[in-house]
Design an enzyme around this catalytic site. Structure first.
Site, mmCIF file in Angstrom:
data_model
loop_
_atom_site.group_PDB
_atom_site.id
_atom_site.type_symbol
_atom_site.label_atom_id
_atom_site.label_comp_id
_atom_site.label_asym_id
_atom_site.label_seq_id
_atom_site.Cartn_x
_atom_site.Cartn_y
_atom_site.Cartn_z
ATOM 1 N N GLU A 57 -27.400 -3.244 28.585
ATOM 2 C CA GLU A 57 -26.619 -2.284 27.805
ATOM 3 C C GLU A 57 -27.071 -0.870 28.184
ATOM 4 O O GLU A 57 -28.273 -0.598 28.272
ATOM 5 C CB GLU A 57 -26.828 -2.534 26.314
ATOM 6 C CG GLU A 57 -26.352 -1.444 25.378
ATOM 7 C CD GLU A 57 -24.845 -1.278 25.406
ATOM 8 O OE1 GLU A 57 -24.401 -0.134 25.614
ATOM 9 O OE2 GLU A 57 -24.127 -2.268 25.204
ATOM 10 N N CYS A 81 -11.142 -7.019 23.062
ATOM 11 C CA CYS A 81 -10.467 -6.546 21.854
ATOM 12 C C CYS A 81 -9.105 -5.942 22.192
ATOM 13 O O CYS A 81 -8.451 -5.358 21.330
ATOM 14 C CB CYS A 81 -11.332 -5.534 21.102
ATOM 15 S SG CYS A 81 -11.810 -4.102 22.079
ATOM 16 N N CYS A 123 0.858 -1.181 0.000
ATOM 17 C CA CYS A 123 0.000 0.000 0.000
ATOM 18 C C CYS A 123 0.892 1.228 0.000
ATOM 19 O O CYS A 123 1.826 1.325 0.812
ATOM 20 C CB CYS A 123 -0.894 -0.010 1.243
ATOM 21 S SG CYS A 123 -1.852 1.505 1.463
ATOM 22 N N TYR A 146 -22.814 -5.542 28.545
ATOM 23 C CA TYR A 146 -22.313 -4.768 27.398
ATOM 24 C C TYR A 146 -22.901 -5.368 26.116
ATOM 25 O O TYR A 146 -22.199 -5.554 25.112
ATOM 26 C CB TYR A 146 -20.787 -4.807 27.307
ATOM 27 C CG TYR A 146 -20.020 -4.310 28.498
ATOM 28 C CD1 TYR A 146 -19.775 -2.946 28.678
ATOM 29 C CD2 TYR A 146 -19.494 -5.191 29.443
ATOM 30 C CE1 TYR A 146 -19.037 -2.484 29.762
ATOM 31 C CE2 TYR A 146 -18.766 -4.742 30.529
ATOM 32 C CZ TYR A 146 -18.535 -3.383 30.699
ATOM 33 O OH TYR A 146 -17.806 -2.929 31.771
ATOM 34 N N CYS A 175 -8.694 1.724 -0.505
ATOM 35 C CA CYS A 175 -8.114 0.976 0.606
ATOM 36 C C CYS A 175 -8.450 -0.513 0.517
ATOM 37 O O CYS A 175 -9.611 -0.894 0.358
ATOM 38 C CB CYS A 175 -8.613 1.536 1.937
ATOM 39 S SG CYS A 175 -8.025 0.633 3.380
ATOM 40 N N ASP A 231 -18.232 -8.397 26.986
ATOM 41 C CA ASP A 231 -17.469 -8.005 25.798
ATOM 42 C C ASP A 231 -17.335 -6.489 25.857
ATOM 43 O O ASP A 231 -18.003 -5.758 25.132
ATOM 44 C CB ASP A 231 -18.207 -8.457 24.534
ATOM 45 C CG ASP A 231 -17.417 -8.166 23.265
ATOM 46 O OD1 ASP A 231 -16.253 -7.749 23.369
ATOM 47 O OD2 ASP A 231 -17.978 -8.336 22.165
ATOM 48 N N CYS A 260 -3.065 -0.585 8.265
ATOM 49 C CA CYS A 260 -2.782 -1.979 7.913
ATOM 50 C C CYS A 260 -1.278 -2.208 8.028
ATOM 51 O O CYS A 260 -0.613 -2.552 7.061
ATOM 52 C CB CYS A 260 -3.294 -2.304 6.512
ATOM 53 S SG CYS A 260 -2.692 -1.175 5.226
#
Length: 427
Positions: free
Chosen positions: A263, A338, A3, A242, A89, A311, A12
């Protein structure tokens, strides 16, 4: 694959690294983090993605002008508000790239004044796109500094005429000096403000601000892993914290007696209720409330859950959440993260209340980036004497009432631009 703006954009950073080497690096990264935290756990091989490009179902672009005063669009450079021209992209679906190019050209032809952060002038701030992979439906959100958007009807008509996949167009008004992209006020210009995808055999509808995993196919693998780890029975009651638009809880509903989703984002809860109804799921309910506060109330009224799922955003959860969750004495706690850094930090706190895990399962939700999703199952094994509590666990292998801790309730997820610094999830 290469890229031209890879080093400038940073979106990336591992694009030139072979996938197997990426998997090795990410596994080592998680292993090192867990060891540094003093956690004796096994890190399984990374669950890799079959598709490592064109997977991002959510894209946020900003706008700027080049030296010739020509308008271009793109993602933000790391830790800055500088827009990099990321035309075409490879991480974006081809359809979204085409729509971005069309909007950029149309914005230029309509001579919209771009928002200037220094002066606070201008109209157009961002465009957010969301894509439902299985249905090919697209949502377009025009983020403006005020309600005034000259020629918006012409813009919408041109957009939906050119791209029949665009099922809804929204104008979000953001007059604030903030890096948070979306604010509370929105106007639906076309459609009903939602798009619908198929996920794990379910119809899942969501709005602009609702959380939805960035990689559809990897999300299905992630939720399948969650179901396998939990090993639910028809008598189990599950608490999905969540919960967002209800995706995890709804995929578990057929395996248990009932699911309660909690939530703090009211719009997301409305989505979750709608999703349960459109899939004919009757053993799931959703509550608009802070998850920590809900669990404290549940404990007060002796409401029991066999399994708790969390999560949380990238920042992880809070000590108050952990105390409240352990105080409900579930048999199992499934933690999806994450960011393995904050997960490792939180796992140490869970240990203080007697909940341990042996294994971390990495899932490559973000191919060609340095990010990795991690999953683990915690079970109760007792509180070590002396430091936290000497009281033996109650009958049934569940923990005694833990000592009180400190902390603040968890907050709602924010939506932030693609490459700006963010406290929320990497999406």
């Amino acid at each position: 694959m290469r890229c031209n703006v890879q080093k400038l954009c940073g979106g990336c950073s591992l694009l030139a690294v072979p996938s197997l080497k990426q998997a090795q690096q990410k596994r080592e990264q998680v292993t090192d983090l867990m060891k540094s935290a003093g956690l004796d756990v096994k890190v399984e091989p990374v669950m890799m993605a079959a598709s490592a490009i064109g997977y991002r179902n959510k894209v946020i672009v900003g706008f700027a002008k080049d030296k010739q005063k020509k308008i271009y669009s793109g993602l933000y450079a790391p830790k800055s508000h500088k827009v990099i021209d990321t035309k075409g992209c490879a991480m974006h679906p081809a359809l979204l790239n085409e729509i971005i190019d069309f909007i950029t050209e149309t914005v230029a032809s309509m001579k919209y004044e771009l928002y200037n952060e220094r002066t606070g002038t201008g109209i157009l701030r961002h465009v957010l796109l969301r894509w439902a992979k299985e249905t090919d439906e697209v949502m377009v959100v025009l983020v403006t500094s005020s309600k005034q958007l000259p020629g918006r009807r012409n813009l919408v008509n041109a957009l939906v005429s050119r791209f029949p996949q665009v099922k809804t167009v929204i104008q979000n008004i953001n007059p604030r000096d903030t890096s948070v992209v979306l604010q509370d006020e929105s106007i639906v210009l076309y459609g009903n403000g939602m798009i619908t995808d198929n996920l794990c055999g379910l119809k899942i509808s969501f709005t602009a601000s609702a959380f939805y995993q960035i990689h559809h196919d990897q999300c299905e693998k992630l939720y399948g892993l969650a179901r396998d780890l939990l090993q639910l029975t028809p008598e189990d009651k599950v608490l999905d914290t969540y919960c967002g638009v209800g995706t995890i809880g709804l995929t578990l509903a057929s395996s248990c007696k009932e699911v309660t989703g909690v939530e703090i984002n009211k719009d997301a809860v409305k989505n979750a209720i709608y999703n349960a109804r459109q899939n004919g799921i009757r053993n799931a309910r959703f509550v608009a409330m802070d998850s920590t506060q809900f669990m404290m109330e549940a404990r007060k009224f002796h409401t029991a859950f066999d399994a708790i799922v969390l999560d949380p955003p990238r920042a992880g959860t809070t000590e108050a959440f952990i105390e409240a969750a352990c105080g409900l004495k579930p048999k199992k706690i499934l933690y999806i993260s994450c960011d393995p850094r904050t997960q490792a930090r939180d796992l140490i706190k869970f240990k203080r209340f007697g909940y341990y895990t042996d294994t971390i399962y990495p899932v490559d939700m973000f191919p060609n980036t340095e990010h990795i999703e991690t999953v683990c199952l915690l079970t109760y094994r007792g509180i070590k004497k002396g430091k936290y509590s000497s009281k033996k666990p109650e009958a049934g292998g569940r923990p005694a009432r833990p000592v009180k801790g400190h902390g603040v309730p968890g907050s709602a997820r924010g939506v932030k631009p693609g490459r700006r610094p963010a406290k929320g999830r990497h999406r």
